[in-house]
Design a protein around this motif. Structure first.
Motif, PDB file in Angstrom:
ATOM      1  N   GLN A  87      -5.284   8.011 -81.077  1.00  0.00           N
ATOM      2  CA  GLN A  87      -5.482   8.844 -79.069  1.00  0.00           C
ATOM      3  C   GLN A  87      -5.191  10.178 -79.492  1.00  0.00           C
ATOM      4  O   GLN A  87      -6.396  11.072 -78.767  1.00  0.00           O
ATOM      5  N   VAL A  88      -5.259  11.577 -80.616  1.00  0.00           N
ATOM      6  CA  VAL A  88      -5.721  12.693 -80.531  1.00  0.00           C
ATOM      7  C   VAL A  88      -7.387  12.925 -80.773  1.00  0.00           C
ATOM      8  O   VAL A  88      -7.903  13.346 -80.261  1.00  0.00           O
ATOM      9  N   LEU A  89      -7.780  11.564 -81.763  1.00  0.00           N
ATOM     10  CA  LEU A  89     -10.002  11.795 -81.281  1.00  0.00           C
ATOM     11  C   LEU A  89      -9.806  10.858 -79.987  1.00  0.00           C
ATOM     12  O   LEU A  89     -11.245  12.074 -79.748  1.00  0.00           O
ATOM     13  N   ALA A  90      -9.669  10.782 -79.484  1.00  0.00           N
ATOM     14  CA  ALA A  90     -10.123   9.891 -77.631  1.00  0.00           C
ATOM     15  C   ALA A  90     -10.253  11.567 -77.338  1.00  0.00           C
ATOM     16  O   ALA A  90     -10.396  11.571 -75.850  1.00  0.00           O
ATOM     17  N   GLU A  91      -8.698  12.440 -77.280  1.00  0.00           N
ATOM     18  CA  GLU A  91      -8.488  13.273 -76.636  1.00  0.00           C
ATOM     19  C   GLU A  91      -9.149  14.668 -76.851  1.00  0.00           C
ATOM     20  O   GLU A  91      -9.224  15.302 -76.004  1.00  0.00           O
ATOM     21  N   ALA A  92      -9.707  15.083 -77.939  1.00  0.00           N
ATOM     22  CA  ALA A  92      -9.781  15.782 -79.425  1.00  0.00           C
ATOM     23  C   ALA A  92     -11.781  16.902 -77.619  1.00  0.00           C
ATOM     24  O   ALA A  92     -12.381  14.971 -78.336  1.00  0.00           O
ATOM     25  N   ARG A  93     -11.868  17.246 -77.895  1.00  0.00           N
ATOM     26  CA  ARG A  93     -13.506  17.719 -77.629  1.00  0.00           C
ATOM     27  C   ARG A  93     -14.017  18.053 -79.459  1.00  0.00           C
ATOM     28  O   ARG A  93     -15.326  17.775 -78.653  1.00  0.00           O
ATOM     29  N   SER A  94     -13.717  17.976 -80.614  1.00  0.00           N
ATOM     30  CA  SER A  94     -14.155  18.355 -81.883  1.00  0.00           C
ATOM     31  C   SER A  94     -12.947  17.748 -82.735  1.00  0.00           C
ATOM     32  O   SER A  94     -12.238  18.017 -82.123  1.00  0.00           O
ATOM     33  N   ILE A  95     -14.556  17.481 -84.239  1.00  0.00           N
ATOM     34  CA  ILE A  95     -12.908  17.426 -84.851  1.00  0.00           C
ATOM     35  C   ILE A  95     -11.762  18.547 -85.632  1.00  0.00           C
ATOM     36  O   ILE A  95     -10.774  18.176 -85.803  1.00  0.00           O
ATOM     37  N   SER A  96     -11.838  19.438 -85.206  1.00  0.00           N
ATOM     38  CA  SER A  96     -11.511  20.586 -85.720  1.00  0.00           C
ATOM     39  C   SER A  96     -10.163  21.351 -84.560  1.00  0.00           C
ATOM     40  O   SER A  96      -9.742  21.302 -85.184  1.00  0.00           O
ATOM     41  N   GLU A  97     -10.538  20.402 -83.513  1.00  0.00           N
ATOM     42  CA  GLU A  97      -9.270  20.321 -82.588  1.00  0.00           C
ATOM     43  C   GLU A  97      -8.740  19.880 -83.149  1.00  0.00           C
ATOM     44  O   GLU A  97      -7.491  19.816 -82.876  1.00  0.00           O
ATOM     45  N   ALA A  98      -9.353  18.224 -83.108  1.00  0.00           N
ATOM     46  CA  ALA A  98      -7.994  16.900 -83.431  1.00  0.00           C
ATOM     47  C   ALA A  98      -7.344  17.365 -84.851  1.00  0.00           C
ATOM     48  O   ALA A  98      -6.596  17.237 -84.720  1.00  0.00           O
ATOM     49  N   ALA A  99      -8.048  17.723 -85.412  1.00  0.00           N
ATOM     50  CA  ALA A  99      -7.227  18.783 -87.088  1.00  0.00           C
ATOM     51  C   ALA A  99      -6.164  19.899 -86.297  1.00  0.00           C
ATOM     52  O   ALA A  99      -5.374  19.378 -87.296  1.00  0.00           O
ATOM     53  N   LYS A 100      -6.436  20.055 -85.903  1.00  0.00           N
ATOM     54  CA  LYS A 100      -5.797  20.996 -85.586  1.00  0.00           C
ATOM     55  C   LYS A 100      -4.437  20.419 -85.377  1.00  0.00           C
ATOM     56  O   LYS A 100      -3.509  21.118 -84.983  1.00  0.00           O
ATOM     57  N   LYS A 101      -4.540  19.892 -83.792  1.00  0.00           N
ATOM     58  CA  LYS A 101      -3.582  19.200 -82.925  1.00  0.00           C
ATOM     59  C   LYS A 101      -2.250  18.041 -84.100  1.00  0.00           C
ATOM     60  O   LYS A 101      -1.135  18.128 -83.766  1.00  0.00           O
ATOM     61  N   LEU A 102      -3.298  17.831 -85.063  1.00  0.00           N
ATOM     62  CA  LEU A 102      -2.818  16.901 -85.875  1.00  0.00           C
ATOM     63  C   LEU A 102      -2.048  17.320 -86.696  1.00  0.00           C
ATOM     64  O   LEU A 102      -1.034  17.032 -87.656  1.00  0.00           O
ATOM     65  N   GLY A 103      -2.412  18.854 -87.012  1.00  0.00           N
ATOM     66  CA  GLY A 103      -2.088  19.661 -88.470  1.00  0.00           C
ATOM     67  C   GLY A 103      -1.916  19.861 -89.648  1.00  0.00           C
ATOM     68  O   GLY A 103      -1.001  19.936 -90.467  1.00  0.00           O
ATOM     69  N   ILE A 104      -3.592  19.006 -89.366  1.00  0.00           N
ATOM     70  CA  ILE A 104      -4.137  18.546 -91.074  1.00  0.00           C
ATOM     71  C   ILE A 104      -5.353  19.445 -91.148  1.00  0.00           C
ATOM     72  O   ILE A 104      -5.609  19.603 -89.971  1.00  0.00           O
ATOM     73  N   ALA A 105      -5.928  19.496 -92.348  1.00  0.00           N
ATOM     74  CA  ALA A 105      -6.877  20.720 -92.413  1.00  0.00           C
ATOM     75  C   ALA A 105      -8.233  18.959 -91.783  1.00  0.00           C
ATOM     76  O   ALA A 105      -8.150  17.818 -92.622  1.00  0.00           O
ATOM     77  N   ARG A 106      -9.574  20.128 -91.816  1.00  0.00           N
ATOM     78  CA  ARG A 106     -10.269  18.446 -91.231  1.00  0.00           C
ATOM     79  C   ARG A 106     -10.751  17.223 -92.179  1.00  0.00           C
ATOM     80  O   ARG A 106     -11.252  16.276 -92.577  1.00  0.00           O
ATOM     81  N   SER A 107     -10.622  18.348 -93.142  1.00  0.00           N
ATOM     82  CA  SER A 107     -11.041  17.266 -94.599  1.00  0.00           C
ATOM     83  C   SER A 107      -9.939  16.092 -94.900  1.00  0.00           C
ATOM     84  O   SER A 107     -10.066  15.596 -95.236  1.00  0.00           O
ATOM     85  N   THR A 108      -8.750  16.324 -94.558  1.00  0.00           N
ATOM     86  CA  THR A 108      -7.742  15.197 -94.791  1.00  0.00           C
ATOM     87  C   THR A 108      -7.995  14.718 -93.649  1.00  0.00           C
ATOM     88  O   THR A 108      -7.110  13.206 -93.456  1.00  0.00           O
TER      89      THR A 108
END
Length: 415
Positions: A358-379
């Motif tokens: 869900q978050v990946l579908a709404e985010a414009r980038s991996i960085s934004e998706a990771a931020k919304k999820l509260g996790i690191a990009r690597s995670t």
């Protein structure tokens, strides 16, 4: 308040206000140390009198210091922190209630913290070393209310305990008794309660002797008692007896400035309890919390924060995806670390996968998706690999811009 004592400093008269606020009655001794302690909080004015009840006495009028409120700390109760001017004003009245021993009525919606404030009043009073008992009248069966409050003697009824039983009033002697949900008390029991408050004695069921009481009463309700009185469901004389000092706890929707500090406090409290877990709330999560009306008040906020804390247990921060799904239309994500209960593991893992998609579908980038999820990009990359979520699969990352790397042909995601 008025007191009169004879040459032996034995009190021969105490007004009702003096009895309630100072816990002094006829027959008590007003020695020098006790009078000195009164001077710390009250102004004592001596009235000349030659004869009173055919005895030479000293008559004292007792009033609050003129600058009583100005001398108080900004925050009357350290354990109750608030940024709300509405609540601060009510806490000043609560401070007066703690300094006196008068009956106090707490008004507030369910979950607003009436018992917390009652405990603070007790802890800030001269009765702090005495017992604090709370009884929820709404939870007591009608036929057990009298025995719970007033106790009973041996043989009072079939099944009565041998030797009888102490009621809540006697058990709270020397301390404070909170009568929660006082508006739920049936009329026939209101008469008995009024008599106890008037006489300051209690008679156990099945007994004849009256036992003296020295207990401070705090009553609490979420009902509009004035309306209950007008409609005949609550006795007017009992209402006025309880309503000496009234404190209204503002609902959480009227003090939005307290939502974020309370939520942060609960997270810190839960972290200490569990020894680990998320240590912060993301800005988006705080915004989501502050946008709610909180009909269940502080209790509801605490429950929501605790649930989010547990769902985000293995992550550094609580984010909106850990909050109730109906707030944002997305199911809560559960931080999985291979330690979930086997019976619910598959369901929880599926919820995590759906939340990430869900978050990946709404985010414009991996960085934004990771931020919304509260996790690191690597995670996030690791989770995507764990769940087999492609960068351009259906329902995930479809909105991200991609381009070919000329050297190795791998896909590069613009962040």
């Amino acid at each position: 308040m008025v007191l009169a004592h004879n040459q032996d400093r034995i009190i021969v008269f105490a007004s009702r206000q003096a009895e309630e606020c100072l816990s002094l009655r006829a027959g008590d001794v007003l020695d020098g140390s006790r009078e000195a302690s009164l001077h710390n909080k009250w102004t004592l004015e001596e009235w000349p009198v030659d004869d009173f009840l055919h005895t030479r006495v000293r008559l004292l009028a007792i009033r609050p210091h003129r600058h009583f409120h100005a001398m108080r700390d900004t925050i009357p109760f350290p354990l109750i922190q608030t940024n709300s001017p509405l609540y601060m004003a009510e806490l000043q009245t609560a401070r007066v209630a703690a300094d006196s021993l008068t009956n106090t009525l707490l008004l507030g919606e369910t979950g607003s913290g009436k018992e917390v404030l009652a405990r603070a009043i007790h802890g800030g009073s001269r009765r702090a070393q005495g017992p604090f008992l709370a009884v929820n009248l709404a939870s007591l069966p009608r036929e057990l209310i009298a025995s719970e409050l007033f106790g009973y003697a041996e043989g009072a009824f079939t099944g009565a305990r041998k030797g009888g039983r102490l009621g809540k009033f006697e058990a709270a002697n020397g301390g404070t008794l909170l009568l929660d949900e006082i508006g739920e008390l049936p009329l026939e029991h209101q008469v008995l309660l009024l008599r106890v408050l008037e006489e300051r004695t209690v008679t156990r069921l099945g007994a004849h002797e009256e036992n003296p009481l020295d207990v401070r009463i705090v009553a609490a309700t979420n009902r509009p008692l004035e309306k209950e009185v007008a409609e005949g469901r609550f006795r007017a004389d009992l209402y006025f007896r309880l309503n000496v000092l009234t404190i209204r706890i503002p609902p959480l929707r009227e003090r939005p400035e307290d939502i974020a500090p309370l939520a942060v406090h609960f997270v810190q409290e839960l972290g200490k309890k569990h020894g680990t877990g998320p240590s912060v709330l993301s800005e988006d999560a705080l915004f989501a919390l502050q946008s709610q009306s909180w009909p269940g008040n502080v209790r509801e906020l605490r429950n929501v924060v605790e649930r989010a804390f547990l769902l985000a247990f293995y992550e550094p921060a609580i984010t909106p995806v850990h909050l109730p799904a109906e707030w944002n239309g997305a199911p809560p994500r559960i931080a999985h670390k291979g330690q979930l209960h086997s019976g619910s593991g598959l369901l929880l893992r599926e919820m995590e996968r759906q939340a990430i998609r869900q978050v990946l579908a709404e985010a414009r980038s991996i960085s934004e998706a990771a931020k919304k999820l509260g996790i690191a990009r690597s995670t996030l990359y690791r989770k995507m690999g764990e769940w087999g979520i492609p960068l351009d699969g259906e329902g995930s990352m479809g909105s991200l811009r991609r381009k070919k790397e000329p050297r190795n042909g791998q896909i590069k995601v613009d962040n």
